[in-house]
Scaffold this active site. Structure first.
Site, PDB file in Angstrom:
ATOM      1  N   CYS A 174       0.833  -1.197   0.000  1.00 56.66           N
ATOM      2  CA  CYS A 174       0.000   0.000   0.000  1.00 56.66           C
ATOM      3  C   CYS A 174       0.876   1.259   0.000  1.00 56.66           C
ATOM      4  O   CYS A 174       1.462   1.588  -1.012  1.00 56.66           O
ATOM      5  CB  CYS A 174      -0.974  -0.029   1.178  1.00 56.66           C
ATOM      6  N   HIS A 191      -3.588  -5.204   0.671  1.00 55.44           N
ATOM      7  CA  HIS A 191      -3.047  -5.569   1.982  1.00 55.44           C
ATOM      8  C   HIS A 191      -3.035  -7.090   2.158  1.00 55.44           C
ATOM      9  O   HIS A 191      -3.980  -7.665   2.710  1.00 55.44           O
ATOM     10  CB  HIS A 191      -3.870  -4.910   3.089  1.00 55.44           C
ATOM     11  N   GLU A 225      -1.450  -8.737   4.249  1.00 54.13           N
ATOM     12  CA  GLU A 225      -1.379  -9.094   5.672  1.00 54.13           C
ATOM     13  C   GLU A 225      -2.772  -9.274   6.279  1.00 54.13           C
ATOM     14  O   GLU A 225      -2.910  -9.826   7.380  1.00 54.13           O
ATOM     15  CB  GLU A 225      -0.590  -8.040   6.462  1.00 54.13           C
TER      16      GLU A 225
END
Length: 236
Positions: free
Chosen positions: A116, A216, A218
């Site tokens: 990002c 993202h 994660e």
């Protein structure tokens, strides 16, 4: 040289924020746990890199890979632009620290993944620019529907790219951004796009692993393929 162990050391840029825990309300270095879990699941060992002090090439020589994490908007002065009303407050500590980390990693050939904001900063370090408010370009807020909530965005990945090798040619991702790549930085190739044309992934062609994603990874506890790709490169 790097750690030269079976679990590569992966540096992850972290934030300095005011945090409350236990009886304390103090400045602390923080990072969403998903980054740590993703790296450990992929076989790496995460090392937090807060924006303090001055990073030198010798510091990165101890690492096998680097992740530049998501976060606040980049100061538009970094890409010679005038600040627009929708751009968030500057975080000069992170801008400076992470700029240096990216620069050292590129010079040393350290495997690098930008997430990002990390992808955006990689683009800016290489001379690129950003759209400061994406809804002005796309007419929608699909990439950031509600503050604190991730949008689900379908992304097309260019076949044969490094990103395609990791996640396939089409993937639905978690997005939370109102800025995006405008002009690409030197050498970068856009290898993933949302249906509205927004650049969702970039990479530097060649043997080195240098890639960025606007989404993202994660946040996806099941699909951690990008972290696996980075850790495998770090092992090499």
């Amino acid at each position: 040289m790097g750690s030269n162990v079976s679990s590569p050391l992966i540096g992850v840029s972290s934030y300095l924020e005011q945090c409350r825990f236990g009886v304390w309300d103090i400045p602390a270095a923080v990072l969403p746990r998903g980054y740590l879990d993703g790296i450990v699941h992929a076989g790496g060992m995460p090392v937090l890199l807060p924006p303090v002090g001055t990073w030198e090439p010798a510091h990165l020589s101890r690492l096998d890979g680097l992740v530049i994490a998501g976060g606040a908007d980049i100061d538009p002065a970094r890409y010679a632009a005038t600040r627009e009303a929708a751009t968030g407050p500057a975080r000069p500590d992170r801008d400076s620290s992470e700029w240096t980390l990216i620069d050292h990693a590129l010079r040393a050939g350290t495997p690098l993944l930008g997430v990002c904001r990390g992808m955006q900063l990689l683009n800016v370090v290489l001379g690129g620019t950003l759209h400061q408010h994406l809804p002005d370009q796309t007419g929608t807020a699909g990439h950031l529907p509600v503050p604190g909530t991730f949008g689900r965005v379908p992304v097309k990945v260019i076949p044969g790219s490094r990103l395609a090798a990791a996640v396939g040619d089409r993937v639905e991702v978690h997005c939370h951004h109102h800025q995006a790549v405008d002009r690409l930085g030197r050498g970068l190739v856009a290898t993933a796009h949302a249906d509205d044309g927004t650049v969702e992934g970039v990479e530097l062609p060649g043997e080195r692993f240098v890639a960025g994603v606007q989404w993202h990874p994660e946040e996806d506890g099941v699909d951690r393929r990008l972290f696996h790709a980075l850790v495998e490169e770090a092992r090499g």
